[in-house]
Design a protein around this motif. Structure first.
Motif, PDB file in Angstrom:
ATOM      1  N   ASN A  81      21.168  -6.084  15.005  1.00 16.66           N
ATOM      2  CA  ASN A  81      19.791  -5.582  14.972  1.00 16.66           C
ATOM      3  C   ASN A  81      18.816  -6.750  14.935  1.00 16.66           C
ATOM      4  O   ASN A  81      19.074  -7.763  14.278  1.00 16.66           O
ATOM      5  CB  ASN A  81      19.562  -4.694  13.750  1.00 16.66           C
ATOM      6  N   VAL A  82      17.699  -6.607  15.617  1.00 17.63           N
ATOM      7  CA  VAL A  82      16.687  -7.662  15.634  1.00 17.63           C
ATOM      8  C   VAL A  82      15.956  -7.668  14.296  1.00 17.63           C
ATOM      9  O   VAL A  82      15.368  -6.677  13.893  1.00 17.63           O
ATOM     10  CB  VAL A  82      15.685  -7.447  16.792  1.00 17.63           C
ATOM     11  N   ARG A  83      16.045  -8.815  13.610  1.00 19.20           N
ATOM     12  CA  ARG A  83      15.312  -8.978  12.347  1.00 19.20           C
ATOM     13  C   ARG A  83      13.920  -9.541  12.610  1.00 19.20           C
ATOM     14  O   ARG A  83      12.969  -9.179  11.945  1.00 19.20           O
ATOM     15  CB  ARG A  83      16.043  -9.937  11.407  1.00 19.20           C
ATOM     16  N   LYS A  84      13.863 -10.460  13.589  1.00 18.79           N
ATOM     17  CA  LYS A  84      12.603 -11.150  13.831  1.00 18.79           C
ATOM     18  C   LYS A  84      12.661 -11.795  15.207  1.00 18.79           C
ATOM     19  O   LYS A  84      13.731 -12.186  15.674  1.00 18.79           O
ATOM     20  CB  LYS A  84      12.421 -12.193  12.727  1.00 18.79           C
ATOM     21  N   ILE A  85      11.513 -11.895  15.844  1.00 16.58           N
ATOM     22  CA  ILE A  85      11.392 -12.695  17.059  1.00 16.58           C
ATOM     23  C   ILE A  85      10.288 -13.711  16.832  1.00 16.58           C
ATOM     24  O   ILE A  85       9.307 -13.432  16.134  1.00 16.58           O
ATOM     25  CB  ILE A  85      11.153 -11.841  18.322  1.00 16.58           C
ATOM     26  N   ASN A  86      10.473 -14.898  17.376  1.00 18.46           N
ATOM     27  CA  ASN A  86       9.543 -15.989  17.134  1.00 18.46           C
ATOM     28  C   ASN A  86       9.354 -16.787  18.428  1.00 18.46           C
ATOM     29  O   ASN A  86      10.332 -17.243  19.009  1.00 18.46           O
ATOM     30  CB  ASN A  86      10.107 -16.891  16.021  1.00 18.46           C
ATOM     31  N   TRP A  87       8.110 -16.915  18.843  1.00 19.59           N
ATOM     32  CA  TRP A  87       7.824 -17.716  20.034  1.00 19.59           C
ATOM     33  C   TRP A  87       7.865 -19.197  19.685  1.00 19.59           C
ATOM     34  O   TRP A  87       7.115 -19.647  18.826  1.00 19.59           O
ATOM     35  CB  TRP A  87       6.455 -17.362  20.606  1.00 19.59           C
ATOM     36  N   MET A  88       8.746 -19.944  20.340  1.00 22.55           N
ATOM     37  CA  MET A  88       8.798 -21.396  20.192  1.00 22.55           C
ATOM     38  C   MET A  88       7.791 -22.033  21.159  1.00 22.55           C
ATOM     39  O   MET A  88       7.194 -23.051  20.872  1.00 22.55           O
ATOM     40  CB  MET A  88      10.206 -21.920  20.491  1.00 22.55           C
ATOM     41  N   ARG A  89       7.665 -21.398  22.330  1.00 22.74           N
ATOM     42  CA  ARG A  89       6.657 -21.784  23.338  1.00 22.74           C
ATOM     43  C   ARG A  89       6.200 -20.484  23.976  1.00 22.74           C
ATOM     44  O   ARG A  89       6.914 -19.903  24.795  1.00 22.74           O
ATOM     45  CB  ARG A  89       7.253 -22.725  24.384  1.00 22.74           C
ATOM     46  N   ALA A  90       5.036 -20.038  23.580  1.00 22.65           N
ATOM     47  CA  ALA A  90       4.531 -18.747  24.054  1.00 22.65           C
ATOM     48  C   ALA A  90       3.749 -18.927  25.360  1.00 22.65           C
ATOM     49  O   ALA A  90       2.965 -19.861  25.475  1.00 22.65           O
ATOM     50  CB  ALA A  90       3.622 -18.132  23.003  1.00 22.65           C
ATOM     51  N   PRO A  91       3.958 -18.023  26.317  1.00 21.21           N
ATOM     52  CA  PRO A  91       3.128 -18.039  27.525  1.00 21.21           C
ATOM     53  C   PRO A  91       1.798 -17.328  27.218  1.00 21.21           C
ATOM     54  O   PRO A  91       1.512 -16.240  27.729  1.00 21.21           O
ATOM     55  CB  PRO A  91       3.989 -17.289  28.553  1.00 21.21           C
ATOM     56  N   SER A  92       1.003 -17.939  26.365  1.00 21.46           N
ATOM     57  CA  SER A  92      -0.187 -17.281  25.833  1.00 21.46           C
ATOM     58  C   SER A  92      -1.264 -17.012  26.881  1.00 21.46           C
ATOM     59  O   SER A  92      -2.163 -16.212  26.637  1.00 21.46           O
ATOM     60  CB  SER A  92      -0.765 -18.091  24.668  1.00 21.46           C
ATOM     61  N   HIS A  93      -1.141 -17.622  28.051  1.00 23.18           N
ATOM     62  CA  HIS A  93      -2.100 -17.347  29.131  1.00 23.18           C
ATOM     63  C   HIS A  93      -1.860 -15.964  29.751  1.00 23.18           C
ATOM     64  O   HIS A  93      -2.702 -15.468  30.490  1.00 23.18           O
ATOM     65  CB  HIS A  93      -2.025 -18.439  30.208  1.00 23.18           C
ATOM     66  N   VAL A  94      -0.716 -15.350  29.442  1.00 23.37           N
ATOM     67  CA  VAL A  94      -0.390 -13.999  29.938  1.00 23.37           C
ATOM     68  C   VAL A  94       0.113 -13.142  28.766  1.00 23.37           C
ATOM     69  O   VAL A  94       1.306 -12.877  28.640  1.00 23.37           O
ATOM     70  CB  VAL A  94       0.641 -14.039  31.091  1.00 23.37           C
ATOM     71  N   PRO A  95      -0.801 -12.698  27.902  1.00 19.47           N
ATOM     72  CA  PRO A  95      -0.380 -11.931  26.723  1.00 19.47           C
ATOM     73  C   PRO A  95       0.365 -10.650  27.085  1.00 19.47           C
ATOM     74  O   PRO A  95       1.219 -10.197  26.324  1.00 19.47           O
ATOM     75  CB  PRO A  95      -1.686 -11.645  25.980  1.00 19.47           C
ATOM     76  N   ASP A  96       0.091 -10.072  28.260  1.00 19.30           N
ATOM     77  CA  ASP A  96       0.815  -8.869  28.673  1.00 19.30           C
ATOM     78  C   ASP A  96       2.292  -9.178  28.896  1.00 19.30           C
ATOM     79  O   ASP A  96       3.161  -8.366  28.572  1.00 19.30           O
ATOM     80  CB  ASP A  96       0.194  -8.245  29.928  1.00 19.30           C
ATOM     81  N   VAL A  97       2.604 -10.353  29.419  1.00 20.61           N
ATOM     82  CA  VAL A  97       3.998 -10.765  29.622  1.00 20.61           C
ATOM     83  C   VAL A  97       4.663 -11.009  28.270  1.00 20.61           C
ATOM     84  O   VAL A  97       5.807 -10.601  28.057  1.00 20.61           O
ATOM     85  CB  VAL A  97       4.095 -12.010  30.536  1.00 20.61           C
ATOM     86  N   MET A  98       3.949 -11.627  27.366  1.00 17.13           N
ATOM     87  CA  MET A  98       4.504 -11.845  26.023  1.00 17.13           C
ATOM     88  C   MET A  98       4.888 -10.509  25.389  1.00 17.13           C
ATOM     89  O   MET A  98       5.989 -10.371  24.853  1.00 17.13           O
ATOM     90  CB  MET A  98       3.489 -12.561  25.121  1.00 17.13           C
ATOM     91  N   ARG A  99       3.991  -9.542  25.456  1.00 12.31           N
ATOM     92  CA  ARG A  99       4.279  -8.224  24.869  1.00 12.31           C
ATOM     93  C   ARG A  99       5.463  -7.561  25.564  1.00 12.31           C
ATOM     94  O   ARG A  99       6.292  -6.921  24.913  1.00 12.31           O
ATOM     95  CB  ARG A  99       3.039  -7.323  24.952  1.00 12.31           C
ATOM     96  N   GLU A 100       5.549  -7.716  26.889  1.00 12.91           N
ATOM     97  CA  GLU A 100       6.654  -7.089  27.620  1.00 12.91           C
ATOM     98  C   GLU A 100       7.992  -7.737  27.277  1.00 12.91           C
ATOM     99  O   GLU A 100       9.014  -7.058  27.152  1.00 12.91           O
ATOM    100  CB  GLU A 100       6.400  -7.149  29.128  1.00 12.91           C
ATOM    101  N   ILE A 101       8.023  -9.040  27.117  1.00 17.00           N
ATOM    102  CA  ILE A 101       9.257  -9.721  26.719  1.00 17.00           C
ATOM    103  C   ILE A 101       9.676  -9.248  25.322  1.00 17.00           C
ATOM    104  O   ILE A 101      10.846  -8.926  25.095  1.00 17.00           O
ATOM    105  CB  ILE A 101       9.090 -11.250  26.777  1.00 17.00           C
ATOM    106  N   GLU A 102       8.741  -9.191  24.404  1.00 17.49           N
ATOM    107  CA  GLU A 102       9.051  -8.715  23.049  1.00 17.49           C
ATOM    108  C   GLU A 102       9.579  -7.279  23.094  1.00 17.49           C
ATOM    109  O   GLU A 102      10.567  -6.957  22.440  1.00 17.49           O
ATOM    110  CB  GLU A 102       7.801  -8.798  22.173  1.00 17.49           C
ATOM    111  N   ARG A 103       8.919  -6.422  23.874  1.00 20.49           N
ATOM    112  CA  ARG A 103       9.350  -5.033  23.996  1.00 20.49           C
ATOM    113  C   ARG A 103      10.756  -4.957  24.588  1.00 20.49           C
ATOM    114  O   ARG A 103      11.604  -4.193  24.141  1.00 20.49           O
ATOM    115  CB  ARG A 103       8.376  -4.237  24.872  1.00 20.49           C
TER     116      ARG A 103
END
Length: 122
Positions: A57-79
């Motif tokens: 089970n996923v306890r936590k996810i942590n961006w080491m290098r976030a693609p912050s210029h595309v927050p929609d992609v970040m949310r989709e990867i997390e999802r």
């Protein structure tokens, strides 16, 4: 009594587990995996750390290098990561934190660095 995991990983290191995690994400997202070499310019590249408990089970996810210029992609990867849970249970590790690089093209298809087919040169 804790549920018995149906997917088991025999990995003995987080680096070994990375293969199991990548294959698991590919299995759940076959229609979204970029086939062949990635284009020369990526829409997004992110480095994500995933922390799993002993059952996968996923306890936590942590961006080491976030693609912050595309927050929609970040949310989709997390999802995508959360939707793939539970991952193969890291029975030999007890729990695991592993890291992978997400390579994302403009069409919304992706590869993980662990299983990448490379990148085309211009």
């Amino acid at each position: 009594m804790a549920p018995v995991p149906t997917l088991i990983s025999q990995a003995t290191t987080p680096k070994d587990y990375r293969q199991d995690g990548a294959r698991h994400i590919y299995k759940h997202n076959g229609h979204r995996i970029h086939k062949g070499q990635m284009p020369p310019l990526m829409h997004a590249v992110g480095v994500l750390q995933v922390d799993l408990d002993n059952l996968g089970n996923v306890r936590k996810i942590n961006w080491m290098r976030a693609p912050s210029h595309v927050p929609d992609v970040m949310r989709e990867i997390e999802r995508t990561v959360l939707a793939a849970a539970p991952f193969p249970a890291p029975v030999r590790l007890g729990a695991v934190t592993y890291t992978d690089v997400w390579l994302w093209d403009k069409s919304g298809h992706f590869q993980l660095d662990t299983l990448t087919e490379g990148q085309r040169l211009r």
